[in-house]
Design a protein around this motif. Structure first.
Motif, PDB file in Angstrom:
ATOM      1  N   VAL A   1      16.040   9.773   2.849  1.00 48.52           N
ATOM      2  CA  VAL A   1      17.342  10.250   2.382  1.00 48.52           C
ATOM      3  C   VAL A   1      18.330  10.436   3.520  1.00 48.52           C
ATOM      4  O   VAL A   1      18.114  11.250   4.420  1.00 48.52           O
ATOM      5  N   ALA A   2      19.423   9.676   3.490  1.00 52.23           N
ATOM      6  CA  ALA A   2      20.559   9.916   4.387  1.00 52.23           C
ATOM      7  C   ALA A   2      21.758  10.258   3.507  1.00 52.23           C
ATOM      8  O   ALA A   2      21.850   9.804   2.368  1.00 52.23           O
ATOM      9  N   GLY A   3      22.664  11.057   4.016  1.00 54.90           N
ATOM     10  CA  GLY A   3      23.865  11.398   3.250  1.00 54.90           C
ATOM     11  C   GLY A   3      23.522  12.216   2.012  1.00 54.90           C
ATOM     12  O   GLY A   3      22.571  12.995   1.991  1.00 54.90           O
ATOM     13  N   TYR A   4      24.310  11.981   0.959  1.00 52.96           N
ATOM     14  CA  TYR A   4      24.175  12.814  -0.241  1.00 52.96           C
ATOM     15  C   TYR A   4      22.937  12.466  -1.075  1.00 52.96           C
ATOM     16  O   TYR A   4      22.704  11.295  -1.379  1.00 52.96           O
ATOM     17  N   ALA A   5      22.181  13.484  -1.423  1.00 54.57           N
ATOM     18  CA  ALA A   5      21.154  13.352  -2.486  1.00 54.57           C
ATOM     19  C   ALA A   5      21.468  14.511  -3.416  1.00 54.57           C
ATOM     20  O   ALA A   5      21.051  15.653  -3.192  1.00 54.57           O
ATOM     21  N   LEU A   6      22.252  14.205  -4.435  1.00 55.66           N
ATOM     22  CA  LEU A   6      22.773  15.265  -5.304  1.00 55.66           C
ATOM     23  C   LEU A   6      22.308  15.065  -6.740  1.00 55.66           C
ATOM     24  O   LEU A   6      22.167  13.924  -7.200  1.00 55.66           O
TER      25      LEU A   6
ATOM     26  N   ALA B   1      25.057   7.786   1.116  1.00 56.11           N
ATOM     27  CA  ALA B   1      24.432   8.458  -0.031  1.00 56.11           C
ATOM     28  C   ALA B   1      23.093   7.841  -0.376  1.00 56.11           C
ATOM     29  O   ALA B   1      23.006   6.623  -0.568  1.00 56.11           O
ATOM     30  N   PHE B   2      22.083   8.691  -0.484  1.00 53.69           N
ATOM     31  CA  PHE B   2      20.834   8.257  -1.128  1.00 53.69           C
ATOM     32  C   PHE B   2      21.200   7.988  -2.587  1.00 53.69           C
ATOM     33  O   PHE B   2      21.075   6.876  -3.069  1.00 53.69           O
ATOM     34  N   ALA B   3      21.716   9.004  -3.260  1.00 48.38           N
ATOM     35  CA  ALA B   3      22.291   8.836  -4.605  1.00 48.38           C
ATOM     36  C   ALA B   3      23.047  10.111  -4.965  1.00 48.38           C
ATOM     37  O   ALA B   3      22.540  11.212  -4.737  1.00 48.38           O
TER      38      ALA B   3
ATOM     39  N   GLY C   1       0.805  -1.226   0.000  1.00 49.92           N
ATOM     40  CA  GLY C   1       0.000   0.000   0.000  1.00 49.92           C
ATOM     41  C   GLY C   1       0.832   1.267   0.000  1.00 49.92           C
ATOM     42  O   GLY C   1       0.290   2.374  -0.129  1.00 49.92           O
ATOM     43  N   ALA C   2       2.141   1.135   0.168  1.00 51.95           N
ATOM     44  CA  ALA C   2       3.041   2.307   0.107  1.00 51.95           C
ATOM     45  C   ALA C   2       4.449   1.796  -0.152  1.00 51.95           C
ATOM     46  O   ALA C   2       4.761   0.632   0.134  1.00 51.95           O
ATOM     47  N   ILE C   3       5.277   2.682  -0.705  1.00 46.45           N
ATOM     48  CA  ILE C   3       6.623   2.265  -1.109  1.00 46.45           C
ATOM     49  C   ILE C   3       7.650   3.251  -0.553  1.00 46.45           C
ATOM     50  O   ILE C   3       7.466   4.472  -0.650  1.00 46.45           O
ATOM     51  N   VAL C   4       8.727   2.713   0.036  1.00 47.58           N
ATOM     52  CA  VAL C   4       9.834   3.546   0.527  1.00 47.58           C
ATOM     53  C   VAL C   4      11.041   3.307  -0.387  1.00 47.58           C
ATOM     54  O   VAL C   4      11.374   2.164  -0.699  1.00 47.58           O
ATOM     55  N   LEU C   5      11.657   4.409  -0.802  1.00 50.31           N
ATOM     56  CA  LEU C   5      12.875   4.342  -1.617  1.00 50.31           C
ATOM     57  C   LEU C   5      14.000   4.941  -0.793  1.00 50.31           C
ATOM     58  O   LEU C   5      13.882   6.090  -0.336  1.00 50.31           O
ATOM     59  N   THR C   6      15.058   4.175  -0.563  1.00 53.13           N
ATOM     60  CA  THR C   6      16.149   4.691   0.254  1.00 53.13           C
ATOM     61  C   THR C   6      17.497   4.335  -0.369  1.00 53.13           C
ATOM     62  O   THR C   6      17.553   3.668  -1.415  1.00 53.13           O
ATOM     63  N   GLY C   7      18.578   4.806   0.269  1.00 58.42           N
ATOM     64  CA  GLY C   7      19.922   4.505  -0.221  1.00 58.42           C
ATOM     65  C   GLY C   7      20.755   3.979   0.926  1.00 58.42           C
ATOM     66  O   GLY C   7      20.266   3.208   1.758  1.00 58.42           O
ATOM     67  N   SER C   8      22.003   4.445   1.000  1.00 60.06           N
ATOM     68  CA  SER C   8      22.877   3.982   2.080  1.00 60.06           C
ATOM     69  C   SER C   8      23.030   5.106   3.107  1.00 60.06           C
ATOM     70  O   SER C   8      22.497   6.202   2.926  1.00 60.06           O
ATOM     71  N   GLU C   9      23.791   4.824   4.153  1.00 60.10           N
ATOM     72  CA  GLU C   9      24.063   5.874   5.145  1.00 60.10           C
ATOM     73  C   GLU C   9      24.829   7.021   4.514  1.00 60.10           C
ATOM     74  O   GLU C   9      24.629   8.174   4.838  1.00 60.10           O
TER      75      GLU C   9
END
Ligand code: CAA
Length: 257
Positions: free
Chosen positions: A101-106, A60-62, A50-58
């Motif tokens: 989002v953790a770290g860089y989202a650039l 960098a998100f990306a 019913g919902a979606i989470v998109l994440t990255g690493s500690e």
């Protein structure tokens, strides 16, 4: 489904996609985006999500589009490949999405995070559109979505200098819904996703569509569109159940219909 650049799991009714290209700080190569698109398709087809989470690493998100891939790309190829158009699979997702989002989202990383319905940041987050520092500009909607989110002056400053924004500023500016401790980020995002997913799926979809229309329409058109969507909720079984449950002073039992 075996993926090379992402990890995919479900936690209750929440689908979780973790970008997983640590050696390139989750740079958005075409293979990674194709995998995200496939994972989203699978979650959209799954009635249990019913919902979606998109994440990255500690760290960098990306960190943006894959600059090494971009370096080789001609304008014609970028046009033919539809390149950043592929990223819009995220904004086209018809279930509520949360970027954690953790770290860089650039660069493209921030653009993809802004394609999600809600952007939650860890206290370590650093968000920016640094394309100007490598001789280009955002190409995945960054100039448009950031300006709508935080206003012209701040967006212009960030696009013209590449300055990164930290988590507190992102929340103050209205870009992020909330700042949470880095160690709790995914848990907090999944909890938020679970709250959304515990409600009627067709109605959360309709609510998402109505809010997103505010980015595309004049106030009058958006207001009229919202009214039609409101009328549509009246036709759902879940609206009848929700209102009946209120009157009967009991929790609603959603059928997602
Ligand atoms: N593309 C490809 N590889 C990348 C990358 C990117 N966007 N960002 C980082 N990497 C790679 C680095 O090349 C490095 O790989 P090697 O170890 O093989 O050299 C690895 O990830 C680790 O990166 P750093 O050593 O640079 O890590 P750092 O901690 O010193 O710096 C950083 C981190 C500040 C995020 C820095 O990596 C950086 O500035 N990255 C690029 C950010 C950027 O300019 N993004 C915009 C991309 S263009 C874009 O997105 C266009 C668009 O909108 C369409």
């Amino acid at each position: 489904m075996a993926y090379e650049n992402i990890l995919v799991e479900t936690r209750g009714r929440v689908g979780l996609i973790t970008l997983n290209r640590p050696n390139a700080l989750n740079a958005l190569c075409r293979a990674l985006i194709a995998e995200v698109s496939q994972a989203l398709d699978a979650f959209m087809a799954d009635d249990g999500v019913g919902a979606i989470v998109l994440t990255g690493s500690e760290k960098a998100f990306a960190a943006g589009a894959d600059i090494k891939e971009l370096l080789q790309m001609t304008a014609t190829e970028a046009h033919e490949l539809t390149f950043t158009e592929d990223w819009e699979c995220i904004s086209r997702c018809n279930k509520p999405t949360i970027a954690a989002v953790a770290g860089y989202a650039l660069g493209g990383g921030l653009e993809v995070a802004m394609m999600c319905d809600i952007l939650m940041v860890a206290d370590t987050a650093k968000l920016g559109l640094p394309e100007i520092t490598i001789g280009t500009i955002p190409g995945g909607g960054g100039t448009q979505r950031l300006t709508r989110a935080i206003g012209k002056s701040k967006a212009m400053e960030m696009c013209l200098t590449g300055r990164m924004m930290e988590a507190e500023e992102a929340e103050r500016a209205g870009l992020a819904c909330r700042v949470v401790p880095a160690a709790a980020l995914v848990e907090e995002a999944v909890t938020l996703g679970a709250k959304i997913a515990s409600l009627s799926l067709p109605v959360t979809r309709i609510a998402k569509e109505a809010v997103n229309a505010a980015y595309e329409m004049s106030l009058q058109s958006g207001r009229a569109f919202e009214h039609r969507l409101f009328n549509l909720t009246l036709a759902t079984e879940d609206r009848a159940e929700g209102m009946t449950a209120f009157v009967e002073k009991r929790p609603a039992k959603w059928k997602h219909r």
